[in-house]
Design an enzyme around this catalytic site. Structure first.
Site, PDB file in Angstrom:
ATOM      1  N   ASP A   9       0.847  -1.188   0.000  1.00  0.00           N
ATOM      2  CA  ASP A   9       0.000   0.000   0.000  1.00  0.00           C
ATOM      3  C   ASP A   9       0.888   1.246   0.000  1.00  0.00           C
ATOM      4  OD1 ASP A   9      -2.221   1.603   0.116  1.00  0.00           O
ATOM      5  OD2 ASP A   9      -2.651   1.221   2.235  1.00  0.00           O
ATOM      6  N   MET A  10       0.796   2.043  -1.068  1.00  0.00           N
ATOM      7  CA  MET A  10       1.591   3.259  -1.148  1.00  0.00           C
ATOM      8  C   MET A  10       1.148   4.248  -0.065  1.00  0.00           C
ATOM      9  SD  MET A  10       3.656   2.541  -3.543  1.00  0.00           S
ATOM     10  CE  MET A  10       4.480   4.141  -3.596  1.00  0.00           C
ATOM     11  N   ASP A 103      -2.818   2.228  -6.334  1.00  0.00           N
ATOM     12  CA  ASP A 103      -1.689   2.293  -5.403  1.00  0.00           C
ATOM     13  C   ASP A 103      -1.695   1.185  -4.352  1.00  0.00           C
ATOM     14  OD1 ASP A 103      -3.912   3.181  -4.026  1.00  0.00           O
ATOM     15  OD2 ASP A 103      -2.868   4.786  -2.974  1.00  0.00           O
ATOM     16  N   GLU A 104      -2.373   0.078  -4.649  1.00  0.00           N
ATOM     17  CA  GLU A 104      -2.537  -0.960  -3.636  1.00  0.00           C
ATOM     18  C   GLU A 104      -2.710  -2.317  -4.310  1.00  0.00           C
ATOM     19  OE1 GLU A 104      -5.714  -1.779   0.042  1.00  0.00           O
ATOM     20  OE2 GLU A 104      -6.059  -0.188  -1.426  1.00  0.00           O
TER      21      GLU A 104
END
Length: 349
Positions: A9-10, A103-104
């Site tokens: 996860d960013m 982003d995940e």
């Protein structure tokens, strides 16, 4: 053999990309979502979160909480460009990737004969070295626990949850963190004095099923460390699009076409970078009375050229009789012809 699942996860992704592109923003409360009062926060930096700002918060409320915040428009094309590079790095590790968003993602690394911590550190270091961004990774033997772990010590965190820790590590957690429990169900449980996972754990199975209904047994087993969902590889995407809530309601065609032109340019960049072509162009609008309208056109050939996408989209806009003013305008493309990119596992420690 137990599975080994990573949840990647960013950290504050959109805001982090903006800071990377403009280092003068470092350490400042960056709020991505737009510059008008009518949108919502997409992402904000941790400095902004300290003021109580969070994603999905209306922008006017974010301004009240953080009047000195730096408000920036959403640049979807840029975030997608960076996201592609991140997923390329993940694909060096394993082909078993389930994207959850831009982003995940979940990764299944059960087949790798490597220490999971080493794999996670490799991903974190390479993303930071090549892109200057941080991320958090959770490691566990199922998806539920891996996601819990990735959120454990954000930002830039890493956490392992193994079977020996279960179920006690979860007991202090708020039930809102349990995947599968929505806001209404959480409130329903709060109303009968259930606030933590330990409270939930102590409910007997029969009452659990009777009170929570559908999918209740999934949750019953999850908080006991049991989650049999697999990491599902998803390669197929059906559409790409952009939309925006306007600063002021309007039915001025020229003003609407400015948005459509910007969207067409961003979408074309994404399509070209991913070697994707499309045949269907759709214009979406939402009236000031919140009524949604869409109109599409399918052409005879596949394309990813900006001029073609914009010209067709502008024809659609000009053909619509906007009797009411518009508060949102959007553009999407579909009917995708996608050429698979060859993926090679290049992961080495």
């Amino acid at each position: 053999m137990d599975r080994v699942i990573l949840h990647v996860d960013m950290d504050a992704f959109f805001a982090s990309v903006e800071v990377k592109d403009n280092p003068s923003l470092k350490g400042k409360p960056v709020i991505v979502g737009g510059t008008s009062e009518r949108g919502v926060v997409s992402t904000c930096s941790y400095e902004a979160r300290a003021y109580g700002v969070h994603s999905a918060m209306p922008l006017f409320m974010a301004r009240e909480k953080c009047p000195h915040g730096i408000f920036l428009p959403v640049r979807h094309y840029r975030y997608k460009e960076v996201s592609n590079k991140i997923f390329d790095i993940l694909a060096e590790v394993t082909p078993i990737i389930e994207p959850l968003s831009i982003d995940e993602a979940y990764l299944d690394i059960s087949h790798l004969k490597k220490n999971p911590l080493d794999v996670a550190l490799y991903i974190k270091k390479k993303v930071y070295r090549e892109l200057g961004l941080t991320l958090s990774i959770g490691i566990s033997y199922n998806k539920f626990l891996a996601k819990i772990a990735s959120d454990w010590n954000k930002p830039n965190g890493i956490k392992v949850i193994d079977k020996k820790m279960m179920p006690y590590i979860l007991f202090p957690m708020n039930i809102s963190k349990v995947y599968g429990l929505g806001k209404r169900t959480v409130q329903k449980l709060n109303n009968i004095g259930i606030f933590t996972v330990k409270d939930l754990y102590d409910i007997d199975k029969e009452y659990f099923e009777e009170y929570l209904g559908k999918h209740s047994l999934d949750i019953y087993y999850r908080i006991r460390g049991i989650d049999n969902r697999t990491v599902e590889v998803k390669r197929e995407r059906k559409s790409y699009g952009r939309e925006s809530t306007l600063k002021h309601n309007t039915n001025d065609i020229n003003e609407l076409l400015k948005y459509i032109r910007e969207f067409a340019e961003e979408i074309s960049i994404i399509l070209n970078r991913n070697n994707i072509k499309i045949r269907t162009i759709t214009v979406k609008s939402k009236s000031e009375n919140f009524e949604n309208h869409t109109k599409s056109k399918t052409i005879n050939k596949y394309t990813n050229e900006f001029d073609e996408i914009y010209n067709i989209a502008s024809e659609i806009v000009k053909s619509i009789d906007f009797e009411e003013k518009v508060r949102l305008i959007g553009l999407s493309v579909s009917s995708i012809e996608e050429k698979e990119r060859n993926m090679q596992i290049r992961f080495k420690i």
